[in-house]
Scaffold this active site. Sequence first.
Site, PDB file in Angstrom:
ATOM      1  N   ASN A 187       0.833  -1.199   0.000  1.00 26.83           N
ATOM      2  CA  ASN A 187       0.000   0.000   0.000  1.00 26.83           C
ATOM      3  C   ASN A 187       0.871   1.255   0.000  1.00 26.83           C
ATOM      4  OD1 ASN A 187       0.613  -0.866   2.665  1.00 26.83           O
ATOM      5  ND2 ASN A 187      -1.083   0.277   3.536  1.00 26.83           N
ATOM      6  N   GLU A 219       0.271   5.217   0.682  1.00 19.94           N
ATOM      7  CA  GLU A 219      -0.683   6.231   1.142  1.00 19.94           C
ATOM      8  C   GLU A 219      -0.282   7.624   0.662  1.00 19.94           C
ATOM      9  OE1 GLU A 219      -1.116   5.533   5.371  1.00 19.94           O
ATOM     10  OE2 GLU A 219      -2.282   3.714   4.975  1.00 19.94           O
ATOM     11  N   CYS A 261      -4.135   0.618  -2.466  1.00 24.62           N
ATOM     12  CA  CYS A 261      -4.013  -0.636  -1.723  1.00 24.62           C
ATOM     13  C   CYS A 261      -2.878  -1.489  -2.288  1.00 24.62           C
ATOM     14  CB  CYS A 261      -5.309  -1.436  -1.828  1.00 24.62           C
ATOM     15  SG  CYS A 261      -6.661  -0.767  -0.842  1.00 24.62           S
ATOM     16  N   GLU A 297      -3.053  -4.522  -3.149  1.00 22.33           N
ATOM     17  CA  GLU A 297      -3.555  -5.326  -4.264  1.00 22.33           C
ATOM     18  C   GLU A 297      -3.415  -4.572  -5.583  1.00 22.33           C
ATOM     19  OE1 GLU A 297      -4.915  -4.786  -1.342  1.00 22.33           O
ATOM     20  OE2 GLU A 297      -6.325  -6.330  -0.753  1.00 22.33           O
ATOM     21  N   CYS A 311     -10.646  -4.959   0.316  1.00 27.75           N
ATOM     22  CA  CYS A 311     -11.760  -4.012   0.266  1.00 27.75           C
ATOM     23  C   CYS A 311     -12.605  -4.293  -0.974  1.00 27.75           C
ATOM     24  CB  CYS A 311     -11.245  -2.568   0.258  1.00 27.75           C
ATOM     25  SG  CYS A 311     -10.519  -2.044  -1.297  1.00 27.75           S
ATOM     26  N   CYS A 323     -10.966  -3.602  -4.324  1.00 31.84           N
ATOM     27  CA  CYS A 323      -9.914  -4.570  -4.677  1.00 31.84           C
ATOM     28  C   CYS A 323     -10.505  -5.919  -5.064  1.00 31.84           C
ATOM     29  CB  CYS A 323      -8.888  -4.688  -3.565  1.00 31.84           C
ATOM     30  SG  CYS A 323      -7.799  -3.241  -3.517  1.00 31.84           S
TER      31      CYS A 323
HETATM   32  N1  THU Z   1      -5.244  -1.718   2.618  1.00 35.76           N
HETATM   33  C1  THU Z   1      -4.685  -2.488   1.630  1.00 35.76           C
HETATM   34  O1  THU Z   1      -3.632  -2.156   1.089  1.00 35.76           O
HETATM   35  N2  THU Z   1      -5.330  -3.611   1.275  1.00 35.76           N
HETATM   36  C2  THU Z   1      -6.453  -4.110   1.854  1.00 35.76           C
HETATM   37  O2  THU Z   1      -6.937  -5.182   1.475  1.00 35.76           O
HETATM   38  C3  THU Z   1      -7.093  -3.366   2.947  1.00 35.76           C
HETATM   39  C4  THU Z   1      -6.502  -2.046   3.262  1.00 35.76           C
HETATM   40  C5  THU Z   1      -4.540  -0.497   3.041  1.00 35.76           C
HETATM   41  C6  THU Z   1      -5.149   0.799   2.608  1.00 35.76           C
HETATM   42  C7  THU Z   1      -4.583   1.769   3.644  1.00 35.76           C
HETATM   43  O3  THU Z   1      -3.308   2.201   3.206  1.00 35.76           O
HETATM   44  C8  THU Z   1      -4.405   0.914   4.882  1.00 35.76           C
HETATM   45  O4  THU Z   1      -4.476  -0.443   4.455  1.00 35.76           O
HETATM   46  C9  THU Z   1      -5.452   1.153   5.954  1.00 35.76           C
HETATM   47  O5  THU Z   1      -6.723   1.055   5.446  1.00 35.76           O
END
Ligand code: THU
Length: 129
Positions: free
Chosen positions: A43, A45, A54, A56, A87, A90
């Site tokens: 991920n 941000e 994300c 994924e 999520c 994804c």
């Molecule tokens: N996140 C992912 O990268 N993948 C997931 O399946 C769930 C959430 C990340 C997004 C964000 O950077 C952090 O987790 C918190 O939500």
Amino acid sequence: MNNISVLLKEAKNAAGRAYAPYSEFKVGCAILTSTGRIYSGCNVENVSYPVGTCAEAGALAAMINGGESEIKEILIYADSKQIISPCGACRQRIAEFAQGNAPVHMANARGEVKTLTIGELLPMGFKEF
Ligand code: THU
């Protein structure tokens, strides 16, 4: 090593490279394709929260850039006590490149792994129009 062990190692390494200063929640994803290659992502941000991506999405972008488009198995690792599931967005991203019976492995820092298919995670997903 079986597929899960290899994917777990790659996803953990990817999570270690995550850029998650806002949530402090590091996620890694590893994809095994039909040709046997593995692609990973983490991920990333952003100070403008919705702009973050994300793990994924990163792994899928790496797969497409590697010239492949068929997910055989995918593993999502969260550096947390809980097992997390992808999520909604994804799930849709994964479904674009996987058969309904493709396994989605979800792993946590305790080494626990839960597996469901993408069809189970996204029933009646939008596939074609
Ligand atoms: N996140 C992912 O990268 N993948 C997931 O399946 C769930 C959430 C990340 C997004 C964000 O950077 C952090 O987790 C918190 O939500």
